[in-house]
Motif scaffolding. Structure first.
Motif, PDB file in Angstrom:
ATOM      1  N   GLY A  51     -35.448 -49.049 -36.152  1.00  0.00           N
ATOM      2  CA  GLY A  51     -36.285 -48.340 -37.051  1.00  0.00           C
ATOM      3  C   GLY A  51     -36.938 -47.066 -36.713  1.00  0.00           C
ATOM      4  O   GLY A  51     -37.776 -46.564 -37.568  1.00  0.00           O
ATOM      5  N   LEU A  52     -36.389 -46.326 -35.759  1.00  0.00           N
ATOM      6  CA  LEU A  52     -37.291 -45.176 -35.584  1.00  0.00           C
ATOM      7  C   LEU A  52     -36.571 -44.009 -36.636  1.00  0.00           C
ATOM      8  O   LEU A  52     -37.424 -43.124 -36.804  1.00  0.00           O
ATOM      9  N   ILE A  53     -35.592 -44.060 -36.757  1.00  0.00           N
ATOM     10  CA  ILE A  53     -34.794 -43.324 -37.804  1.00  0.00           C
ATOM     11  C   ILE A  53     -34.258 -43.987 -38.874  1.00  0.00           C
ATOM     12  O   ILE A  53     -33.963 -45.121 -38.822  1.00  0.00           O
ATOM     13  N   ALA A  54     -33.882 -43.365 -40.041  1.00  0.00           N
ATOM     14  CA  ALA A  54     -33.144 -43.882 -41.160  1.00  0.00           C
ATOM     15  C   ALA A  54     -32.099 -43.180 -41.674  1.00  0.00           C
ATOM     16  O   ALA A  54     -32.306 -42.070 -41.775  1.00  0.00           O
ATOM     17  N   ALA A  55     -30.924 -43.626 -41.763  1.00  0.00           N
ATOM     18  CA  ALA A  55     -29.799 -42.875 -42.542  1.00  0.00           C
ATOM     19  C   ALA A  55     -30.200 -43.032 -43.990  1.00  0.00           C
ATOM     20  O   ALA A  55     -30.642 -43.917 -44.284  1.00  0.00           O
ATOM     21  N   VAL A  56     -29.522 -41.917 -44.720  1.00  0.00           N
ATOM     22  CA  VAL A  56     -29.647 -41.821 -46.083  1.00  0.00           C
ATOM     23  C   VAL A  56     -28.251 -42.172 -46.580  1.00  0.00           C
ATOM     24  O   VAL A  56     -28.515 -42.501 -48.125  1.00  0.00           O
ATOM     25  N   GLY A  57     -27.263 -42.454 -45.907  1.00  0.00           N
ATOM     26  CA  GLY A  57     -26.253 -43.199 -46.621  1.00  0.00           C
ATOM     27  C   GLY A  57     -25.196 -43.014 -45.497  1.00  0.00           C
ATOM     28  O   GLY A  57     -25.455 -42.562 -44.491  1.00  0.00           O
ATOM     29  N   ARG A  58     -23.818 -42.999 -46.085  1.00  0.00           N
ATOM     30  CA  ARG A  58     -22.657 -42.942 -45.245  1.00  0.00           C
ATOM     31  C   ARG A  58     -21.522 -42.008 -46.076  1.00  0.00           C
ATOM     32  O   ARG A  58     -21.594 -41.986 -47.100  1.00  0.00           O
ATOM     33  N   HIS A  59     -20.888 -41.266 -45.091  1.00  0.00           N
ATOM     34  CA  HIS A  59     -19.634 -40.513 -45.776  1.00  0.00           C
ATOM     35  C   HIS A  59     -18.353 -41.151 -44.881  1.00  0.00           C
ATOM     36  O   HIS A  59     -18.393 -40.960 -43.781  1.00  0.00           O
ATOM     37  N   GLY A  60     -17.920 -42.201 -45.543  1.00  0.00           N
ATOM     38  CA  GLY A  60     -16.754 -42.991 -44.778  1.00  0.00           C
ATOM     39  C   GLY A  60     -17.686 -43.695 -44.030  1.00  0.00           C
ATOM     40  O   GLY A  60     -18.466 -44.429 -44.318  1.00  0.00           O
ATOM     41  N   LEU A  61     -17.308 -43.586 -42.676  1.00  0.00           N
ATOM     42  CA  LEU A  61     -17.847 -44.346 -41.708  1.00  0.00           C
ATOM     43  C   LEU A  61     -18.990 -43.777 -40.992  1.00  0.00           C
ATOM     44  O   LEU A  61     -19.771 -44.308 -39.980  1.00  0.00           O
ATOM     45  N   ARG A  62     -19.216 -42.424 -41.177  1.00  0.00           N
ATOM     46  CA  ARG A  62     -20.364 -41.682 -40.377  1.00  0.00           C
ATOM     47  C   ARG A  62     -21.431 -41.646 -41.171  1.00  0.00           C
ATOM     48  O   ARG A  62     -21.603 -41.428 -42.497  1.00  0.00           O
ATOM     49  N   ARG A  63     -22.552 -42.083 -40.551  1.00  0.00           N
ATOM     50  CA  ARG A  63     -23.996 -42.159 -40.996  1.00  0.00           C
ATOM     51  C   ARG A  63     -24.341 -40.511 -41.464  1.00  0.00           C
ATOM     52  O   ARG A  63     -24.061 -39.706 -40.704  1.00  0.00           O
ATOM     53  N   GLN A  64     -25.162 -40.484 -42.350  1.00  0.00           N
ATOM     54  CA  GLN A  64     -25.660 -39.284 -42.966  1.00  0.00           C
ATOM     55  C   GLN A  64     -27.207 -39.272 -42.967  1.00  0.00           C
ATOM     56  O   GLN A  64     -27.852 -40.295 -43.123  1.00  0.00           O
ATOM     57  N   TYR A  65     -27.864 -38.015 -42.590  1.00  0.00           N
ATOM     58  CA  TYR A  65     -29.453 -38.040 -42.305  1.00  0.00           C
ATOM     59  C   TYR A  65     -29.687 -36.763 -42.786  1.00  0.00           C
ATOM     60  O   TYR A  65     -29.063 -35.894 -42.985  1.00  0.00           O
ATOM     61  N   HIS A  66     -31.048 -36.879 -43.316  1.00  0.00           N
ATOM     62  CA  HIS A  66     -31.884 -35.907 -43.996  1.00  0.00           C
ATOM     63  C   HIS A  66     -31.980 -34.974 -42.797  1.00  0.00           C
ATOM     64  O   HIS A  66     -32.266 -35.348 -41.590  1.00  0.00           O
ATOM     65  N   GLU A  67     -32.044 -33.411 -42.808  1.00  0.00           N
ATOM     66  CA  GLU A  67     -32.348 -32.854 -41.732  1.00  0.00           C
ATOM     67  C   GLU A  67     -33.511 -32.791 -41.129  1.00  0.00           C
ATOM     68  O   GLU A  67     -33.782 -32.277 -39.847  1.00  0.00           O
ATOM     69  N   ASP A  68     -34.611 -33.585 -41.774  1.00  0.00           N
ATOM     70  CA  ASP A  68     -35.860 -33.654 -41.054  1.00  0.00           C
ATOM     71  C   ASP A  68     -35.761 -34.453 -39.970  1.00  0.00           C
ATOM     72  O   ASP A  68     -36.681 -34.760 -39.248  1.00  0.00           O
ATOM     73  N   VAL A  69     -34.546 -35.413 -39.828  1.00  0.00           N
ATOM     74  CA  VAL A  69     -34.619 -36.195 -38.774  1.00  0.00           C
ATOM     75  C   VAL A  69     -34.632 -35.653 -37.515  1.00  0.00           C
ATOM     76  O   VAL A  69     -34.873 -36.320 -36.399  1.00  0.00           O
ATOM     77  N   LEU A  70     -34.343 -34.413 -37.548  1.00  0.00           N
ATOM     78  CA  LEU A  70     -34.501 -33.417 -36.273  1.00  0.00           C
ATOM     79  C   LEU A  70     -35.772 -33.321 -35.481  1.00  0.00           C
ATOM     80  O   LEU A  70     -35.888 -33.430 -34.516  1.00  0.00           O
ATOM     81  N   LEU A  71     -36.758 -33.262 -36.498  1.00  0.00           N
ATOM     82  CA  LEU A  71     -38.027 -33.178 -36.180  1.00  0.00           C
ATOM     83  C   LEU A  71     -38.590 -34.313 -35.357  1.00  0.00           C
ATOM     84  O   LEU A  71     -39.214 -34.631 -34.536  1.00  0.00           O
ATOM     85  N   ARG A  72     -38.028 -35.484 -36.258  1.00  0.00           N
ATOM     86  CA  ARG A  72     -38.572 -36.874 -35.717  1.00  0.00           C
ATOM     87  C   ARG A  72     -37.881 -37.134 -34.228  1.00  0.00           C
ATOM     88  O   ARG A  72     -38.684 -37.868 -33.730  1.00  0.00           O
ATOM     89  N   LEU A  73     -36.826 -36.544 -34.127  1.00  0.00           N
ATOM     90  CA  LEU A  73     -36.012 -36.864 -32.862  1.00  0.00           C
ATOM     91  C   LEU A  73     -36.674 -36.081 -31.819  1.00  0.00           C
ATOM     92  O   LEU A  73     -36.920 -36.677 -30.577  1.00  0.00           O
TER      93      LEU A  73
END
Length: 141
Positions: free
Chosen positions: A27-49
């Protein structure tokens, strides 16, 4: 907002994809969806990381870091908790400085044997007493 796939996030952040999947699982980060099998994230995940990395560097557990993010995923820092951790770091810094000075003394001591050096013996005795106190404190916690 730009969408990044897991590979891009991994490359830009330096965080392995396996860690990203684990961070999502806890629960530290959340994907916004998938493109095929690859998870997709908003770019603000970089700040969170970056915040997660900073927390880990400061010695916080992932569970503690997760608690710093509110239920709405906003940052919710407890100032008293941060002060407590800063105090713990001060204690660790003091202990590391003593250890550094001890190692320097041992390396530079002119005594034929370290056990013949009164300063070294005093340091060893002090370290032994501190170790006993830490073990007793840990047993009561």
């Amino acid at each position: 907002m730009k969408i990044l796939d897991i590979g891009e996030v991994s490359q830009l952040s330096g965080v392995p994809a396996s860690a990203l999947r684990y961070y999502e699982e806890v629960g530290l980060i959340a994907a916004v969806g998938r493109h095929g099998l690859r998870r997709q994230y908003h770019e603000d995940v970089l700040l969170r990381l970056k915040l997660i990395g900073l927390g880990k560097t400061a010695g916080f557990s992932l569970e503690e870091i997760a608690g710093m993010f509110g239920s709405d995923q906003a940052l919710a820092l407890s100032r008293p908790f941060l002060h407590q951790r800063a105090d713990e770091l001060d204690r660790q810094i003091q202990q590391l400085m003593v250890l550094r000075d001890t190692l320097r003394h041992v390396a530079d001591c002119p005594a034929p044997s370290h056990l013949e050096c009164p300063t070294f013996r005093r340091i060893v005795n002090l370290a032994g007493k501190q170790s006993v106190r830490r073990r007793k404190r840990a047993a009561t916690d």
